[in-house]
Scaffold this motif. Structure first.
Motif, PDB file in Angstrom:
ATOM      1  N   ARG A  15       1.365  -1.467   0.297  1.00 48.11           N
ATOM      2  CA  ARG A  15      -0.003   0.351  -0.476  1.00 48.11           C
ATOM      3  C   ARG A  15       1.181   1.340   0.173  1.00 48.11           C
ATOM      4  NH1 ARG A  15      -2.607   0.873   5.574  1.00 48.11           N
ATOM      5  NH2 ARG A  15      -0.580   1.573   5.835  1.00 48.11           N
ATOM      6  N   ALA A  16       1.917   1.102   1.197  1.00 46.86           N
ATOM      7  CA  ALA A  16       2.469   2.612   1.036  1.00 46.86           C
ATOM      8  C   ALA A  16       4.053   2.348  -0.149  1.00 46.86           C
ATOM      9  CB  ALA A  16       3.768   2.454   2.324  1.00 46.86           C
ATOM     10  N   LYS A 288      14.649   0.937   3.833  1.00 47.62           N
ATOM     11  CA  LYS A 288      13.869  -0.076   4.683  1.00 47.62           C
ATOM     12  C   LYS A 288      14.721  -0.365   5.627  1.00 47.62           C
ATOM     13  CE  LYS A 288       9.899   0.647   2.696  1.00 47.62           C
ATOM     14  NZ  LYS A 288       8.207   1.386   3.263  1.00 47.62           N
ATOM     15  N   ASP A 290      15.721   0.864   8.099  1.00 53.46           N
ATOM     16  CA  ASP A 290      15.203   1.672  10.065  1.00 53.46           C
ATOM     17  C   ASP A 290      14.826   0.766  10.047  1.00 53.46           C
ATOM     18  OD1 ASP A 290      17.693   3.581  10.079  1.00 53.46           O
ATOM     19  OD2 ASP A 290      16.515   4.908   9.259  1.00 53.46           O
ATOM     20  N   THR A 291      13.395   0.794   9.013  1.00 51.86           N
ATOM     21  CA  THR A 291      11.868  -0.174   9.925  1.00 51.86           C
ATOM     22  C   THR A 291      12.894  -1.703   9.708  1.00 51.86           C
ATOM     23  OG1 THR A 291      10.563   1.577   7.954  1.00 51.86           O
ATOM     24  CG2 THR A 291       9.818  -0.977   8.723  1.00 51.86           C
ATOM     25  N   ARG A 845       8.281  19.277   7.980  1.00 48.00           N
ATOM     26  CA  ARG A 845       7.125  18.909   8.550  1.00 48.00           C
ATOM     27  C   ARG A 845       7.176  17.342   8.151  1.00 48.00           C
ATOM     28  NH1 ARG A 845       4.566  21.822  12.671  1.00 48.00           N
ATOM     29  NH2 ARG A 845       4.520  24.541  12.201  1.00 48.00           N
ATOM     30  N   ALA A 846       6.789  17.400   6.805  1.00 47.00           N
ATOM     31  CA  ALA A 846       6.201  16.736   5.628  1.00 47.00           C
ATOM     32  C   ALA A 846       7.830  15.600   5.885  1.00 47.00           C
ATOM     33  CB  ALA A 846       6.413  16.578   4.947  1.00 47.00           C
TER      34      ALA A 846
END
Lengths: 847, 230
Positions: A15-16, A288, A290-291, A845-846
């Motif tokens: 999805r991402a 990915k 860090d994830t 911020r994003a």
């Protein structure tokens, strides 16, 4: 492995990442589409050949011979027909000049004198339909011809056509007939006459190039049994046999070779897509890290991580393969139009499940192979990285790196060999592809390394910053140079090869080249014919005697025995059974180069047997003979002993008289011979008049206007080039997609840095210059490398494959390089636009 | 709950034969339900010690027992399974998956553990935890849509999701302002009291450290002293 967790994570990652995956998948899909289109076309064509083979052959069996079919063979055919309740029909087939008294024009044609029952399978469809019936009845000398002949001679139905000494009324045009197809008929259009009318033409004389055909209609099992039972007898009588199965095999082989050669271009697009996927997955993996570290620290196993991100690659490959397959199916409908005249049958495209499956498998395999390297990096991420962002996995050991690289190389080679026309071509293709990719990547890496050392310290900030982008971490130098450079390389090389081939054709029609070929000139016609040529201002460029012969023994072993030994060697069988046109000459011809043995300089060499013979390298290889080996010829019934004195390399690319077997003058001059002339007349109108008068004075002599052959070759090469270009467009589109993907990746990775610069006070103009400098430098590097390599590859292909002199298409190559530079620089420059336009705070911020 | 004996950690130093000694002979025992703070300057080896105690890395020398299991005999996946079942983490930089919502981030350890058994129950538990940290209204938000304090709340909810026996917190307030950090500490300690979890906190913050039962002062890879703030 925790299946529920993996499934949930995979779904969320999909999805991402769907936009990114769509871009990377698009890169792969185009290459798959090209290959699926070609596979589908091949399957559809094969099916059509299977359905139409008997119709294409004109019967269930075709026997052919360069001399009248012997009585023994006729008796065997009679037995087959009688036992099966079948039928037989005869066709006499020869080349001749046809002239039209109405316009005075003449043209070389392919005469087919058909017996009453021909064809036994399929039909000769004419316009008007009853025309064929009128030809077969033979009451009035009538002919039907390909419509192109009527156009070329400027005549219409109802006009008279002269073949040798006979006059025929053209009663219709041929719409469909067994035998030649498409562009084959452009070189010599077909004229069908009644078999009984052959004698009246007086064109069949000793030494004439005539083929006698016998067609049989009988059940295929009976035909097969008959052929098996009589193979040796037929071969000994030099009768060539073609069955429906053989015809199918030959045609399918031809179509297979054509589609597979075209497939190489698709394969290049696929490899390029693989490079794009590798670059994309590498960036994805970097995001990915860090994830993954976090997942590992909270308890995910390495298998879970492999399953999640390997699954992501799997889905990417499957989707790319499926989308590519769908595009390929659409392409399949366009290819028959593109290849019109090159396919032997009418093809109605249809859905081919096997082609689609091949595409999906290719998409999957190539994606996974190119994703393995980045995925290995991901699996090695230490969980400790979740605590310390600078904690990286130790570099993969050399063995691991070699294994990953080896997997890519081996897969590339296997896929190439699977898709290429032959294993050798597949290996060469894979080697060439790997070499080009390595050279591009190596040159890009070398430039980045040298820039790191040679920083222009006095240069403005934006220039230093822009150039530094080429070598600092997370740079896109290698991936951009690979994609843009490879795309340019492919297009420029294809263009360079085609330009050189066309130039060669133009050279062959140049002012110093012969443009008339006269063959079947009988011995008593040589003098008067030379006089006529001289009188009309035509220069004789070359002339050579031709003596028809066959092989009867090699090294004392008769041909029949050799054939039995070489039963499975197609090339050897052909070389042993074919009819040879021997020629004789005292001097070595300028298109010949001796590679073994010596040329005869002794004037007495040809006066006694065994005669020295010089063989062309290909035929010597096929016959497995070398210097000193004995070769016995059957010269129209007379055995002639010879010994191989030399082996020659022949430049077949030159438009001149070339021969596979040459003898010294002397004894051989006593054999019945014809002469072939190459002549030149510079003026087209006078040349046409000369052809007409030659036909009148020497009806048996065939005159070919070379510009027609070269024109037909040019038309065929243009048609093939169009198909190649269309497939190359897939590769270029792939490169473009990768470039868009690379620009998107660059944007993601440059955002934070650009914002920092902006926060620190960099103006929009400075940011634009930084981004533009990087894009321009990358575009220029890719253009220079791609263009340079394409020039080298064009030279190598001309030198080693086509064996014709190379002339670089510099102007066109430069134009292509400039275009690719402009596109990549514009896309690269556009990558920084959103950051330049946005507010630092909003984007931070994003982030 | 945690027993570490003679922990040494060395890393090869590029261009030198002498390794970089990060930890040098650390002995430590932490009881069930205890709160231990690890205090020390930058480079003293705090994070390395935490990584070794949690089984994120293996020591060059020495042994670690976590929840009654010796880490040395477990391979990486074995240690991962132990972490999934018994360990929770709160990270300085939150370490939320940017592409997952707050709810999905909290679901990760529950899905890894496969408890509760049904997806609906797991989601209910994750929502309950997010409610407990005051984020009921933010469950569908992505990390980029949350403030730093909110992100760390999600991190705490995730850390307690699998009901760990030991929770490791690495500078949990390091990226937050004073007031927000204070709120996070209160939340962390409150949940710790509720669940009876053993808590190991690595911090620079003396105030935070003093909330623990014991403070381990680390300097240049060695235990300088153990303090009980009482």
């Amino acid at each position: 492995m925790n299946r529920a967790f993996v499934t949930a994570m995979l779904r969320r990652e999909l999805r991402a990442s769907r936009r990114r995956l769509a871009l990377y998948g698009g890169c792969m899909a185009l290459g798959v589409a090209a290959l699926v289109g070609l596979h589908g076309l091949r399957a559809t064509t094969s099916r059509a050949i299977d359905a139409q083979a008997a119709r294409l052959l004109g019967g269930d069996l075709r026997l052919s011979r360069r001399a009248p079919v012997p009585d023994d063979t006729r008796r065997l055919v009679g037995e087959l027909v009688a036992s099966t309740g079948g039928a037989s029909a005869e066709v006499t087939h020869f080349g001749s000049m046809a002239s039209a008294p109405a316009t005075g024009r003449s043209r070389l044609v392919d005469v087919q004198a058909a017996g009453a029952d021909y064809p036994l399978r399929g039909e000769v469809r004419t316009d008007p339909a009853e025309a064929w019936l009128r030809v077969r009845e033979g009451n009035v000398p009538a002919a039907v011809a390909d419509a192109s002949l009527l156009v070329q001679l400027g005549i219409e139905i109802g006009d008279t056509l002269v073949l040798g000494a006979a006059r025929f009324r053209v009663v219709g045009t041929v719409a469909r007939a067994p035998g030649a197809f498409g562009m084959q008929t452009q070189i010599a259009p077909r004229v069908f006459i009644a078999h009984a009318a052959v004698g009246e033409t007086q064109l069949v004389r000793p030494g004439s190039l005539v083929e006698y055909l016998v067609f049989v209609r009988a059940p295929s099992a009976d035909v097969a049994a008959w052929v098996d039972a009589n193979r040796a007898t037929l071969e000994n009588a030099h009768v060539r046999v073609q069955t429906v199965a053989g015809q199918m095999e030959d045609l399918e082989r031809g179509v297979g070779i054509m589609t597979r050669f075209l497939g190489l271009v698709g394969l290049a697009a696929l490899a390029l897509g693989g490079v794009g996927v590798a670059a994309g997955v590498r960036v994805l993996v970097r995001d990915k890290l860090d994830t993954t570290a976090m997942l590992r620290s909270v308890g995910a196993s390495s298998r879970d991580v492999i399953a999640i991100y390997g699954g992501l690659a799997l889905v990417l490959g499957a989707v790319a393969g499926s989308v590519g397959a769908a595009l390929g199916v659409a392409l399949q409908w366009g290819l028959p139009v593109l290849l019109e005249g090159l396919l032997p049958v009418d093809v109605t495209p249809r859905f081919e499940p096997a082609a689609v499956a091949t595409g999906v498998v290719l998409g999957l395999v190539v994606t996974l192979v190119f994703a393995v390297g980045p995925l290995v990096d991901l699996v090695r991420v230490p969980p400790l990285r979740s605590l310390r962002a600078d904690f990286m996995a130790e570099p993969l050991p050399v063995v691991g790196r070699v294994a990953v690289g080896g997997l890519v190389v081996v897969s590339l080679v296997l896929v190439s060999c699977w898709q290429a026309p032959t294993v050798a071509v597949g290996l060469w293709f894979a080697a060439g592809l790997a070499a080009v990719l390595c050279l591009l990547a190596g040159a890009a890496a070398a430039l980045a390394a040298s820039l790191r050392r040679l920083r222009p310290r006095g240069a403005p900030y934006w220039l230093r910053q822009g150039l530094a982008s080429l070598f600092r971490p997370r740079n896109h130098t290698v991936s951009t140079v690979l994609t843009v450079g490879f795309g340019l390389f492919l297009v420029a090389t294809l263009h360079g090869v085609q330009a050189n081939l066309r130039r060669q054709i133009a050279l062959d029609t140049g002012p110093d080249r012969p443009n008339l070929v006269l063959f079947d000139v009988q011995a008593d016609q040589v003098g008067p014919l030379e006089d006529l040529l001289e009188e009309r201002g035509a220069a004789v460029v070359d002339r050579a005697p031709l003596v028809s012969a066959r092989l009867s023994a090699i090294g004392g072993e008769d041909v029949a025995t050799r054939i039995a030994v070489d039963a499975d060697d197609r090339e050897a069988r052909w070389a042993l059974l074919r009819e040879y046109r021997l020629s004789y000459t005292a001097d070595l011809r300028e298109t010949d180069t001796i590679v073994a043995g010596t040329w005869w300089s002794d004037g007495e060499a040809g006066t006694s047997e065994p005669l020295p013979v010089s063989l062309e390298t290909g035929i010597a290889r096929a016959l497995r003979v070398g210097v000193g080996d004995a070769v016995t010829w059957d010269v129209q019934g007379v055995p002639v002993e010879s010994v191989v004195a030399s082996v020659r390399e022949v430049d077949w690319g030159r438009f001149s008289t070339n021969f596979v077997a040459l003898l010294p003058p002397g004894l051989i001059e006593q054999a019945p011979s014809t002469t072939v002339f190459l002549a030149r007349h510079p003026e087209a109108v006078a040349r046409a008049a000369l052809q007409r008068d030659l036909v009148r004075a020497f009806p048996n002599v065939s005159v070919l206007d070379a510009s027609l052959i070269l024109g037909a070759l040019d038309a065929i090469s243009a048609r093939v080039a169009l198909a190649v270009r269309m497939l190359a467009a897939f590769a270029v589109a792939t490169g473009f997609l990768i470039l868009v993907a690379a620009a998107a990746m660059a944007r993601g990775e440059r955002t934070r840095e650009m914002l920092l610069l902006r926060t620190l006070g960099a103006s929009t103009a400075v940011l634009r210059r930084v981004v533009t400098t990087e894009a321009v430098a990358l575009g220029a590097l890719a253009a220079v490398l791609g263009a340079g390599l394409s020039l080298f590859a064009s030279w190598a292909l001309m030198r080693f494959v086509f064996e014709i002199p190379f002339a670089p298409a510099l102007g066109d190559t430069l134009a292509l390089a400039a275009a690719s530079f402009a596109v990549s620089a514009l896309l690269g420059g556009a990558a920084g636009r959103p950051v330049r336009a946005g507010s630092p705070l909003a984007v931070l911020r994003a982030e | 709950m945690i027993v570490a004996r003679n922990l040494r950690q060395r890393y090869p130093r590029p261009g030198s034969d002498e390794p970089l000694v990060v930890l040098d002979g650390v002995d430590l025992e932490i009881a069930q339900g205890e709160i231990l703070s690890v205090l020390g300057p930058s480079g003293s080896g705090k994070t390395t010690l935490l990584g070794l105690l949690a089984g994120l890395d293996l020591p060059t020398e020495g042994t670690v027992e976590l929840a009654g299991r010796s880490l040395a005999v477990l391979d990486e996946d074995g240690r991962a399974a132990l972490r999934a079942a018994s360990v929770g983490f709160v990270f300085q930089s939150f370490q939320l998956v940017p592409t997952l919502t707050a709810l999905e981030n909290v679901l990760v350890p529950l899905e890894l553990l496969g408890r509760p058994a049904t997806a609906a129950d797991r989601e209910a538990r994750a929502r309950e935890l997010l409610g407990r940290v005051g984020l009921t209204e933010r469950v569908g938000h992505y990390p980029a849509q949350l403030s730093g304090g909110e992100q760390q709340r999600v991190g705490i909810a995730r850390a307690f999701a699998n009901e760990p026996r030991v929770l490791f917190a690495d500078e949990p307030t390091g990226n937050l302002d004073g007031a927000t950090g204070q709120g996070i500490i209160e939340l962390l300690l409150e949940l710790n009291r509720e669940k009876g979890t053993t808590l190991v906190i690595v911090t620079h913050d003396l105030e935070l450290a003093r909330r623990a039962g014991r403070i381990l002062h680390l300097s240049r890879g060695r235990v300088e002293r153990m303090e009980s703030p009482g």
